[in-house]
Design a protein around this motif. Structure first.
Motif, PDB file in Angstrom:
ATOM      1  N   THR A   3       0.840  -1.191   0.000  1.00 32.96           N
ATOM      2  CA  THR A   3       0.000   0.000   0.000  1.00 32.96           C
ATOM      3  C   THR A   3       0.872   1.236   0.000  1.00 32.96           C
ATOM      4  O   THR A   3       1.964   1.266   0.566  1.00 32.96           O
ATOM      5  CB  THR A   3      -0.929   0.032   1.236  1.00 32.96           C
ATOM      6  N   LEU A   4       0.354   2.284  -0.621  1.00 32.30           N
ATOM      7  CA  LEU A   4       1.052   3.551  -0.666  1.00 32.30           C
ATOM      8  C   LEU A   4       0.104   4.634  -0.201  1.00 32.30           C
ATOM      9  O   LEU A   4      -0.973   4.785  -0.750  1.00 32.30           O
ATOM     10  CB  LEU A   4       1.532   3.864  -2.087  1.00 32.30           C
ATOM     11  N   ARG A   5       0.499   5.385   0.840  1.00 30.64           N
ATOM     12  CA  ARG A   5      -0.306   6.492   1.303  1.00 30.64           C
ATOM     13  C   ARG A   5      -0.033   7.703   0.429  1.00 30.64           C
ATOM     14  O   ARG A   5       0.984   7.790  -0.254  1.00 30.64           O
ATOM     15  CB  ARG A   5       0.046   6.814   2.761  1.00 30.64           C
ATOM     16  N   ARG A  29       2.693   0.381 -12.442  1.00 31.36           N
ATOM     17  CA  ARG A  29       1.448   0.839 -11.832  1.00 31.36           C
ATOM     18  C   ARG A  29       1.520   0.543 -10.346  1.00 31.36           C
ATOM     19  O   ARG A  29       1.784  -0.583  -9.938  1.00 31.36           O
ATOM     20  CB  ARG A  29       0.244   0.135 -12.450  1.00 31.36           C
ATOM     21  N   LEU A  30       1.301   1.560  -9.534  1.00 26.51           N
ATOM     22  CA  LEU A  30       1.453   1.451  -8.098  1.00 26.51           C
ATOM     23  C   LEU A  30       0.123   1.166  -7.421  1.00 26.51           C
ATOM     24  O   LEU A  30      -0.943   1.420  -7.973  1.00 26.51           O
ATOM     25  CB  LEU A  30       2.055   2.755  -7.550  1.00 26.51           C
ATOM     26  N   SER A  31       0.208   0.654  -6.222  1.00 26.99           N
ATOM     27  CA  SER A  31      -0.989   0.369  -5.450  1.00 26.99           C
ATOM     28  C   SER A  31      -1.497   1.650  -4.806  1.00 26.99           C
ATOM     29  O   SER A  31      -0.717   2.435  -4.265  1.00 26.99           O
ATOM     30  CB  SER A  31      -0.687  -0.682  -4.380  1.00 26.99           C
ATOM     31  N   LEU A  32      -2.789   1.879  -4.888  1.00 23.47           N
ATOM     32  CA  LEU A  32      -3.396   3.106  -4.375  1.00 23.47           C
ATOM     33  C   LEU A  32      -4.360   2.766  -3.242  1.00 23.47           C
ATOM     34  O   LEU A  32      -5.294   1.980  -3.425  1.00 23.47           O
ATOM     35  CB  LEU A  32      -4.142   3.835  -5.495  1.00 23.47           C
ATOM     36  N   ALA A  54     -10.592   1.304   4.783  1.00 20.99           N
ATOM     37  CA  ALA A  54      -9.460   1.509   3.882  1.00 20.99           C
ATOM     38  C   ALA A  54      -9.815   0.875   2.550  1.00 20.99           C
ATOM     39  O   ALA A  54     -10.171  -0.308   2.485  1.00 20.99           O
ATOM     40  CB  ALA A  54      -8.195   0.880   4.454  1.00 20.99           C
ATOM     41  N   LEU A  55      -9.738   1.675   1.499  1.00 18.47           N
ATOM     42  CA  LEU A  55     -10.061   1.212   0.147  1.00 18.47           C
ATOM     43  C   LEU A  55      -8.773   0.991  -0.632  1.00 18.47           C
ATOM     44  O   LEU A  55      -8.019   1.931  -0.877  1.00 18.47           O
ATOM     45  CB  LEU A  55     -10.941   2.246  -0.556  1.00 18.47           C
ATOM     46  N   HIS A  56      -8.524  -0.259  -0.999  1.00 15.90           N
ATOM     47  CA  HIS A  56      -7.386  -0.600  -1.844  1.00 15.90           C
ATOM     48  C   HIS A  56      -7.897  -0.669  -3.279  1.00 15.90           C
ATOM     49  O   HIS A  56      -8.447  -1.673  -3.721  1.00 15.90           O
ATOM     50  CB  HIS A  56      -6.774  -1.932  -1.404  1.00 15.90           C
ATOM     51  N   ARG A  57      -7.729   0.441  -3.977  1.00 11.91           N
ATOM     52  CA  ARG A  57      -8.360   0.585  -5.288  1.00 11.91           C
ATOM     53  C   ARG A  57      -7.810  -0.403  -6.309  1.00 11.91           C
ATOM     54  O   ARG A  57      -8.574  -0.990  -7.080  1.00 11.91           O
ATOM     55  CB  ARG A  57      -8.175   2.014  -5.795  1.00 11.91           C
TER      56      ARG A  57
END
Length: 268
Positions: A3-5, A29-32, A54-57
């Motif tokens: 995850t990336l804040r 492509r990074l994790s949002l 928490a939404l991991h898109r």
């Protein structure tokens, strides 16, 4: 799960404005992940859950903290819809969200004679955002396989403007204004050599959710939307032009879709 804040992309807004269209996206492509202080989740079973979320898109997964402090992890297949508010991420990082109260477009009241008001400087933490689950082919036109995914609802119906967001890493060229000095150390204010650099940017991808449950991609929002609303295309173009609304801005595109829906209703 990685995850990336949003703090990871602290100079996003300045970079996105400075780079314009000259930046080139890398393959990465990074994790949002986005976090919200409160939520109500409607499960496909009919049950509801409430709590911080928490939404991991990128992964189409939500983590909701229940009243007993346990955390429930849910994939899109188990969720019908959910509403969130009180986003904890810092908007100064450049995330472009709706700073409007939604009174002009979310509830289906299009502007007829005035453009939507300007965005506020600070995020409205009381703003409620709605996400719905749709089955889609992950933008693979050559595949009939569909799986559930989370889409943010941006307009009223019957045809609903939807959005998916992703975090992508982009690389800037030497010709970008970014390297003319003053942006986060990339440029050299003393006239020395400029160095290449990369930055993270949130990418909006738009869709139209149909009453049948199908999801139509809007890869070229103006062209695709006018093709879908063929009979109302001229009026829609005039409305957008008259109110100076962009087909690529999420907030303004929501007004356009609401207006298009209203024309269809009047025609019936």
């Amino acid at each position: 799960m990685k995850t990336l804040r949003f703090s990871f992309a602290a100079c996003l807004l300045a970079l996105a404005v400075g780079l314009g269209g000259s930046a080139v996206a890398t393959a990465q492509r990074l994790s949002l992940t986005q976090q919200f202080a409160g939520s109500t989740v409607l499960l496909t079973s009919g049950d509801t859950l409430q709590g911080p979320l928490a939404l991991h898109r990128t992964e189409d997964v939500i983590l909701i903290t229940l009243p007993d402090n346990t955390v429930s992890t849910l994939s899109a297949v188990a969720v019908q819809s959910f509403a969130v508010k009180g986003q904890k991420d810092d908007r100064r990082n450049g995330y472009d969200d709706f700073y409007d109260s939604r009174s002009g477009y979310y509830y289906g009241n299009p502007y007829y004679s005035a453009p939507p008001r300007e965005r506020r400087e600070r995020v409205d933490t009381s703003l409620v955002r709605v996400f719905r689950t749709f089955r889609w082919n992950h933008d693979n036109d050559y595949s009939d396989f569909k799986s559930p995914g989370f889409f943010e609802q941006l307009s009223g119906g019957p045809n609903i403007l939807l959005r998916r967001e992703s975090l992508v890493q982009r690389t800037a060229s030497y010709n970008d204004p970014l390297y003319r000095g003053g942006y986060g150390g990339y440029g050299n204010p003393y006239g020395g050599p400029r160095q290449m650099g990369s930055y993270n940017e949130i990418k909006d991808v738009f869709y139209l959710g149909m009453p049948s449950g199908n999801v139509l991609p809007l890869r070229n929002p103006k062209k695709d939307l006018l093709a879908i609303y063929r009979q109302q295309a001229k009026q829609i173009e005039q409305y957008a032009k008259g109110n100076k609304l962009s087909f690529t801005d999420a907030r303004e595109l929501a007004f356009i879709v609401n207006y298009a829906n209203s024309l269809q209703k009047e025609a019936k």
